[in-house]
Design a protein around this motif. Structure first.
Motif, PDB file in Angstrom:
ATOM      1  N   ARG A 165     -39.717 -20.597 -50.225  1.00 14.59           N
ATOM      2  CA  ARG A 165     -38.656 -20.737 -49.227  1.00 14.59           C
ATOM      3  C   ARG A 165     -38.488 -21.885 -48.458  1.00 14.59           C
ATOM      4  O   ARG A 165     -37.589 -22.430 -47.934  1.00 14.59           O
ATOM      5  N   ILE A 177     -32.151 -22.960 -58.288  1.00 11.83           N
ATOM      6  CA  ILE A 177     -32.922 -21.710 -57.849  1.00 11.83           C
ATOM      7  C   ILE A 177     -33.665 -21.418 -59.231  1.00 11.83           C
ATOM      8  O   ILE A 177     -33.056 -21.430 -60.263  1.00 11.83           O
ATOM      9  N   GLN A 226     -37.779 -11.092 -47.403  1.00 12.23           N
ATOM     10  CA  GLN A 226     -38.989 -11.130 -48.459  1.00 12.23           C
ATOM     11  C   GLN A 226     -40.253 -10.580 -47.996  1.00 12.23           C
ATOM     12  O   GLN A 226     -40.803  -9.725 -48.954  1.00 12.23           O
ATOM     13  N   GLY A 257     -37.072 -20.607 -54.426  1.00 12.23           N
ATOM     14  CA  GLY A 257     -36.962 -19.234 -54.246  1.00 12.23           C
ATOM     15  C   GLY A 257     -37.717 -18.530 -55.425  1.00 12.23           C
ATOM     16  O   GLY A 257     -37.304 -17.264 -55.736  1.00 12.23           O
ATOM     17  N   VAL A 281     -38.128 -14.398 -52.627  1.00 12.52           N
ATOM     18  CA  VAL A 281     -37.571 -15.064 -51.637  1.00 12.52           C
ATOM     19  C   VAL A 281     -36.024 -14.702 -51.086  1.00 12.52           C
ATOM     20  O   VAL A 281     -35.723 -14.552 -49.921  1.00 12.52           O
ATOM     21  N   TYR A 282     -35.243 -14.609 -52.457  1.00 11.02           N
ATOM     22  CA  TYR A 282     -33.774 -14.065 -52.071  1.00 11.02           C
ATOM     23  C   TYR A 282     -33.642 -12.714 -52.259  1.00 11.02           C
ATOM     24  O   TYR A 282     -32.703 -12.197 -52.639  1.00 11.02           O
TER      25      TYR A 282
END
Length: 295
Positions: A139, A52, A265, A81, A85-86
């Motif tokens: 992603r 990540i 997102q 990510g 994204v997260y």
């Protein structure tokens, strides 16, 4: 050689089966991962480190600088990510400063592909490239960006739409949004060019300086902090260029803050004004303002 950290159960099982001697999965110890990758590189291997984005950049920054960049080792850092994204996991998992961090390191190349196909071409382009590379991925499953050029050259941007009134410089998933904005502007009689600046470092200065005098209205789009990212890189080029006339630069990205919202997102991008409608409105204002000034 693939070197991963704490991937979900079953992730990349096919790769593990097909390339058992080139697949290493370590625990949650990113600093160790970087040191191991540097060592593998020194023995002639070509390690691709994957985890990540926030974990790959912030948690082991010193190791990346000292173990990889100082020796200019051929290590490929592949981050998942990038950007927001997260969003469901909150600010600890949001990589809004990773481009700035990696840009600051000598010898580091920074690549932000627009989609999965471009990432494939970017990986192939790295064969024979000397030194470390940071790949910033989104992603997965993001919209495909049609490009006439099927190749990929590190440090060479791709012009997707020719400009007349405005130049939009974008990277990553914002390239697709830039194209949507340009299509919407076209219905208003405004011709916005779109540059896919897939390599943020080294930046393609030639394509930028080509338009500074002809079309001195530049907008940058990035899913990243306004501090140290693509916009900052373009601003540095403008500052160092010997221009006969001023260039109007509008940097659009994430403000200098830790994102404090949760959700999808797209929710966070809209919150920060990076949705298509918000970008379109700003672009239209830029062209209208310059038209008034020229009268």
């Amino acid at each position: 050689m693939y070197v991963g950290s704490d991937l979900g159960a079953g992730t990349l099982d096919e790769m593990r089966r097909r390339l058992p001697g080139q697949f290493l999965m370590e625990g949650i110890s990113e600093a160790y991962l970087i040191g191991m990758a540097a060592g593998l590189s020194m023995t002639g291997k070509k390690p691709f480190v994957n985890t990540i984005a926030t974990f790959l950049t912030r948690r082991c920054y010193d190791q990346i600088a000292v173990d990889i960049c100082m020796g200019n080792h051929d290590v490929r850092l592949v981050s998942n990510g990038g950007g927001v994204v997260y969003a469901p996991l909150g600010p600890t998992h949001l990589a809004t400063d990773d481009i700035a961090l990696m840009r600051a390191l000598p010898n580091m190349t920074v690549i932000v592909p627009a989609d999965a196909d471009e990432m494939d071409r970017a990986i192939r382009a790295s064969v024979g490239h000397r030194g470390p590379i940071y790949y910033r991925l989104a992603r997965g499953g993001d919209p495909f960006v049609p490009q006439e050029e099927s190749g990929f050259k590190i440090g060479k941007a791709i012009l997707l739409r020719p400009p007349r009134d405005l130049v939009i410089v974008a990277c990553g998933i914002m390239v697709h949004r830039a194209l949507l904005v340009a299509e919407k502007l076209e219905t208003e009689g405004i011709q916005a060019g779109v540059i896919n600046m897939h390599t943020v470092k080294p930046l393609d200065q030639e394509i930028l300086t080509r338009y500074f005098s002809k079309i001195p209205k530049i907008m940058t789009l990035e899913e990243h902090s306004l501090v140290g990212g693509l916009g900052s890189a373009v601003a540095e080029v403008i500052a160092s260029a010997e221009l006969q006339a001023p260039v109007q630069l509008k940097m659009m990205g994430i403000p200098d803050c830790f994102p404090d919202k949760y959700g999808r997102q797209d929710d966070l991008l809209e919150y920060f004004g990076l949705d298509v409608i918000s970008i379109y409105n700003i672009a239209k204002q830029m062209v209208a303002k310059s038209a008034k000034c020229s009268k």
